[in-house]
Design an enzyme around this catalytic site. Sequence first.
Site, PDB file in Angstrom:
ATOM      1  N   GLY A   1     -14.826  38.885   9.267  1.00 20.06           N
ATOM      2  CA  GLY A   1     -14.016  39.121   8.074  1.00 20.06           C
ATOM      3  C   GLY A   1     -14.712  38.951   6.745  1.00 20.06           C
ATOM      4  O   GLY A   1     -14.068  39.069   5.688  1.00 20.06           O
TER       5      GLY A   1
ATOM      6  N   GLY B   1     -18.682  41.934  11.579  1.00 17.55           N
ATOM      7  CA  GLY B   1     -18.916  43.343  11.892  1.00 17.55           C
ATOM      8  C   GLY B   1     -19.359  44.040  10.619  1.00 17.55           C
ATOM      9  O   GLY B   1     -20.530  44.369  10.430  1.00 17.55           O
TER      10      GLY B   1
ATOM     11  N   TYR C   1      -6.143  51.928   3.320  1.00 21.00           N
ATOM     12  CA  TYR C   1      -6.107  50.600   2.667  1.00 21.00           C
ATOM     13  C   TYR C   1      -6.250  50.666   1.161  1.00 21.00           C
ATOM     14  O   TYR C   1      -6.451  49.630   0.517  1.00 21.00           O
ATOM     15  CB  TYR C   1      -7.259  49.717   3.168  1.00 21.00           C
ATOM     16  CG  TYR C   1      -7.475  49.684   4.656  1.00 21.00           C
ATOM     17  CD1 TYR C   1      -6.485  49.203   5.513  1.00 21.00           C
ATOM     18  CD2 TYR C   1      -8.674  50.109   5.211  1.00 21.00           C
ATOM     19  CE1 TYR C   1      -6.706  49.163   6.878  1.00 21.00           C
ATOM     20  CE2 TYR C   1      -8.894  50.064   6.572  1.00 21.00           C
ATOM     21  CZ  TYR C   1      -7.900  49.594   7.399  1.00 21.00           C
ATOM     22  OH  TYR C   1      -8.112  49.549   8.760  1.00 21.00           O
TER      23      TYR C   1
ATOM     24  N   CYS D   1      -5.882  69.139   4.991  1.00 19.64           N
ATOM     25  CA  CYS D   1      -4.640  69.658   4.445  1.00 19.64           C
ATOM     26  C   CYS D   1      -3.699  68.512   4.151  1.00 19.64           C
ATOM     27  O   CYS D   1      -2.683  68.319   4.834  1.00 19.64           O
ATOM     28  CB  CYS D   1      -4.024  70.627   5.432  1.00 19.64           C
ATOM     29  SG  CYS D   1      -5.116  71.999   5.671  1.00 19.64           S
TER      30      CYS D   1
HETATM   31  N1  LLP Z   1     -13.320  39.423  15.144  1.00 20.93           N
HETATM   32  C1  LLP Z   1     -12.086  39.861  15.379  1.00 20.93           C
HETATM   33  C2  LLP Z   1     -11.258  39.170  16.369  1.00 20.93           C
HETATM   34  C3  LLP Z   1     -11.575  40.949  14.689  1.00 20.93           C
HETATM   35  O1  LLP Z   1     -10.352  41.374  14.915  1.00 20.93           O
HETATM   36  C4  LLP Z   1     -12.394  41.604  13.727  1.00 20.93           C
HETATM   37  C5  LLP Z   1     -11.897  42.742  12.985  1.00 20.93           C
HETATM   38  C6  LLP Z   1     -13.693  41.136  13.520  1.00 20.93           C
HETATM   39  C7  LLP Z   1     -14.125  40.036  14.237  1.00 20.93           C
HETATM   40  C8  LLP Z   1     -14.651  41.765  12.553  1.00 20.93           C
HETATM   41  O2  LLP Z   1     -14.191  41.753  11.240  1.00 20.93           O
HETATM   42  P1  LLP Z   1     -15.200  42.196  10.073  1.00 20.93           P
HETATM   43  O3  LLP Z   1     -16.285  41.158   9.986  1.00 20.93           O
HETATM   44  O4  LLP Z   1     -15.764  43.527  10.435  1.00 20.93           O
HETATM   45  O5  LLP Z   1     -14.341  42.281   8.867  1.00 20.93           O
HETATM   46  N2  LLP Z   1     -10.394  48.696  10.047  1.00 20.93           N
HETATM   47  C9  LLP Z   1     -10.363  47.673   9.016  1.00 20.93           C
HETATM   48  C10 LLP Z   1     -10.805  46.353   9.505  1.00 20.93           C
HETATM   49  C11 LLP Z   1     -10.066  45.902  10.721  1.00 20.93           C
HETATM   50  C12 LLP Z   1     -10.757  44.764  11.336  1.00 20.93           C
HETATM   51  C13 LLP Z   1     -10.173  44.417  12.638  1.00 20.93           C
HETATM   52  N3  LLP Z   1     -10.755  43.274  13.226  1.00 20.93           N
HETATM   53  C14 LLP Z   1     -11.190  48.124   7.810  1.00 20.93           C
HETATM   54  O6  LLP Z   1     -11.651  49.238   7.812  1.00 20.93           O
HETATM   55  O7  LLP Z   1     -11.311  47.388   6.849  1.00 20.93           O
END
Ligand code: LLP
Length: 463
Positions: A278, A322, A364, A391
Amino acid sequence: MSRSAHPAGPRHADVLPEGHYTAPPADLNALDPKVWAHTVTRDQDGVVSVGGIEVTRLAEEFGTPAYFVDEADFRARARAWRTAFGHDADVFYAGKAFLSRAIVRWLHDEGLNLDVCSGGELATALSAGMPADRIAFHGNNKSEVEIRTAIEVGVGRIVLDSFQEIVRVAHIAQSLGKRQRVQIRVTVGVEAHTHEFIATAHEDQKFGIALADGQAAEAVRRALALDGLELVGIHSHIGSQIFDMAGFEVAARRVVSLLAAIRDEHGVELPEIDLGGGLGIAYTSDDDPREPHEIAKALSEIVTRECEAAKLGTPRISVEPGRAIVGPTAFTLYEVGTIKPLDGLRTYVSVDGGMSDNIRTALYDAEYSVALVSRTSDAEPMLVRVVGKHCESGDIVVKDAFLPADLAAGDLIAVPATGAYCRSMASNYNHALRPPVVAVNDGEARVIVRRETEEDLLRLDVG
Ligand code: LLP
């Protein structure tokens, strides 16, 4: 229409339409290193290059739209996380941000583990040689087949997300004659300051088991009683694109107090806590993300302090970044098509991709930057909205940004920081062909995920 007829010159802020922008940047040709991958530079001739290759050459060879990932930058960021957390902690890259076999190999080389949340991600990881015991399996509704496969191949841990899953995983493990290492995902009741759809630790949402009303303690009781499970830790993920460490601190504190309560009730000290991912990245120059070493220091200090206070041994910490690893390492390259100036509003610049390769703006209200990368320009800044070819009027790639007023069809523009959640959330809307991902490193470019073709689309259409 001549370009000079565009209502595009610099405008005083108070006559600009509502938007997210502040003022035009001082130099439209400058590339802020905060939002661009490490090896991105503008060459003498004004063309931007990545990994030593000019985007004009990349566009010729691979076409547009396309994602270009800076391999050296990816590896450096992965390594920085690994080094920051040291040997007493584990870094699980969150594959949902972007996963391909090359990515798995880079992670493996750099000593990272992997978090997957579907059978597809697991298959990708295994096919690229990630050892199963370095994989964590997530998800709020894993299928029976996914659970069985994960246990059979020997994933390092399954993160349990509900009461039903505790029983389901235990039964499947037992039927396979195995004892599966598991963590329980809890919701710690923190409101992360991010978009509602990517905040996950408040109680009114689908993930995890709440700490607040004793549900998590009950889940632990049940998991400890089942032979098929080896409960090794507690997991918390509070949301995404977060800059403020306060939420992580509260989460860590609450997770540690659960560990203390478990010790008091059951006489066992669980050896692991996972604080999820996150961490935010810079999408625009206004964002100020934290460095991995600051994050590692803050998290380990708080966990150590809380554990000392509770007279617990310090558990092994893990994290799951991530976006913070892959996000900044890639950009999307587009070719400019039609340019539509709207008097007194802004200029709509259409590109050859759109919401099918980047849904984040529509989903978002995400903010992005953009730059003209095939040449420099001394023209005045014009306020633009970069839109796609779908579209749908919500098909916006960059909501508010400035590009030079002499922008013309055929120019290449690039949107930085699209490494995370762009290709992985890409769609075939309007039967768009999903763009390729090209890795660039040290003067060499190679496709790691190829562009979809019409044959790919038609292969699925078997009616
Ligand atoms: N761990 C868990 C349990 C998660 O659910 C997530 C993301 C991560 C790690 C990695 O989070 P990061 O470090 O990438 O923020 N599609 C959305 C983000 C959804 C994330 C879902 N879970 C976006 O484009 O911002």
